[in-house]
Design a protein around this motif. Structure first.
Motif, PDB file in Angstrom:
ATOM      1  N   SER A  95       0.834  -1.210   0.000  1.00  0.00           N
ATOM      2  CA  SER A  95       0.000   0.000   0.000  1.00  0.00           C
ATOM      3  C   SER A  95       0.863   1.252   0.000  1.00  0.00           C
ATOM      4  O   SER A  95       0.585   2.204  -0.725  1.00  0.00           O
ATOM      5  N   LYS A 118     -10.012   1.693  -4.636  1.00  0.00           N
ATOM      6  CA  LYS A 118      -9.457   0.423  -5.064  1.00  0.00           C
ATOM      7  C   LYS A 118      -9.353  -0.559  -3.915  1.00  0.00           C
ATOM      8  O   LYS A 118      -9.135  -1.740  -4.130  1.00  0.00           O
ATOM      9  N   THR A 119      -9.456  -0.091  -2.679  1.00  0.00           N
ATOM     10  CA  THR A 119      -9.340  -0.965  -1.522  1.00  0.00           C
ATOM     11  C   THR A 119     -10.612  -0.871  -0.687  1.00  0.00           C
ATOM     12  O   THR A 119     -11.405   0.058  -0.836  1.00  0.00           O
ATOM     13  N   VAL A 120     -10.778  -1.837   0.192  1.00  0.00           N
ATOM     14  CA  VAL A 120     -11.927  -1.809   1.093  1.00  0.00           C
ATOM     15  C   VAL A 120     -11.836  -0.575   1.985  1.00  0.00           C
ATOM     16  O   VAL A 120     -12.827   0.097   2.241  1.00  0.00           O
ATOM     17  N   TYR A 121     -10.620  -0.269   2.420  1.00  0.00           N
ATOM     18  CA  TYR A 121     -10.422   0.933   3.238  1.00  0.00           C
ATOM     19  C   TYR A 121     -10.824   2.181   2.452  1.00  0.00           C
ATOM     20  O   TYR A 121     -11.513   3.052   2.979  1.00  0.00           O
ATOM     21  N   THR A 153      -7.947   5.598  -2.297  1.00  0.00           N
ATOM     22  CA  THR A 153      -8.607   5.787  -3.578  1.00  0.00           C
ATOM     23  C   THR A 153      -7.569   5.876  -4.683  1.00  0.00           C
ATOM     24  O   THR A 153      -6.418   6.217  -4.443  1.00  0.00           O
ATOM     25  N   GLN A 194     -12.904   2.386  -0.047  1.00  0.00           N
ATOM     26  CA  GLN A 194     -14.354   2.405  -0.216  1.00  0.00           C
ATOM     27  C   GLN A 194     -15.042   2.874   1.059  1.00  0.00           C
ATOM     28  O   GLN A 194     -16.025   3.618   1.011  1.00  0.00           O
ATOM     29  N   SER A 195     -14.518   2.462   2.196  1.00  0.00           N
ATOM     30  CA  SER A 195     -15.090   2.878   3.481  1.00  0.00           C
ATOM     31  C   SER A 195     -14.928   4.379   3.683  1.00  0.00           C
ATOM     32  O   SER A 195     -15.851   5.059   4.144  1.00  0.00           O
TER      33      SER A 195
END
Length: 145
Positions: free
Chosen positions: A46, A68-71, A60, A73-74
């Motif tokens: 990352s 691109k990551t769950v983080y 993002t 998106q959260s």
């Protein structure tokens, strides 16, 4: 003699239990080391993507703006909720200021609106129509707010 054989059996069972506990402890330690190394590798990946400009700090994509990551998106979902909240507060402020029948000429005229008059995602000011008192977000994906 019988007491000695019982003592030897108990001792053997005690050693077997000790060996089992040691094996379990080694398995747990190995699993912890594996988990820690996999988390470190993910974190390094990352950071590398952030340094090269592929990902921003919030997870993002720097090129497309899509998470691109769950983080990521959260974070985007949370910022969307903040945007929705800001819009609701601004709309209530406009209604309160329009109690005399005239909407404010701009959002800047509303006291207390300076800290919430921009979208937290795009940092763009909200679109305001002084004729109707409508406040909208111009960030893609926030049109429904």
């Amino acid at each position: 003699m019988k007491q000695d054989s019982r003592h030897n059996t108990r001792t053997k069972r005690g050693y077997a239990l000790l060996i089992e506990l040691l094996v379990v402890a080694l398995l747990i330690a190995g699993g912890f080391v594996w988990y820690t190394n996999s988390q470190t590798a993910t974190l390094k990946q990352s950071r590398l993507l952030e340094e090269t400009g592929v990902l921003q700090n919030d997870g993002t994509s720097a090129t497309a703006g899509a998470p691109k990551t769950v983080y990521g998106q959260s974070v985007q979902a949370a910022k969307g909720d903040v945007c929705r909240s800001y819009l609701g507060q601004l709309r209530e402020m406009v209604k309160m200021d329009a109690a005399d029948g005239k909407f404010p000429a701009s959002l800047g005229e509303i006291s207390g609106s300076q800290s919430i008059n921009k979208c937290p995602v795009s940092k763009e000011p909200y679109a305001y129509n002084p004729a109707t008192g409508e406040v909208h977000c111009i960030t893609p994906g926030h049109e429904k707010f």
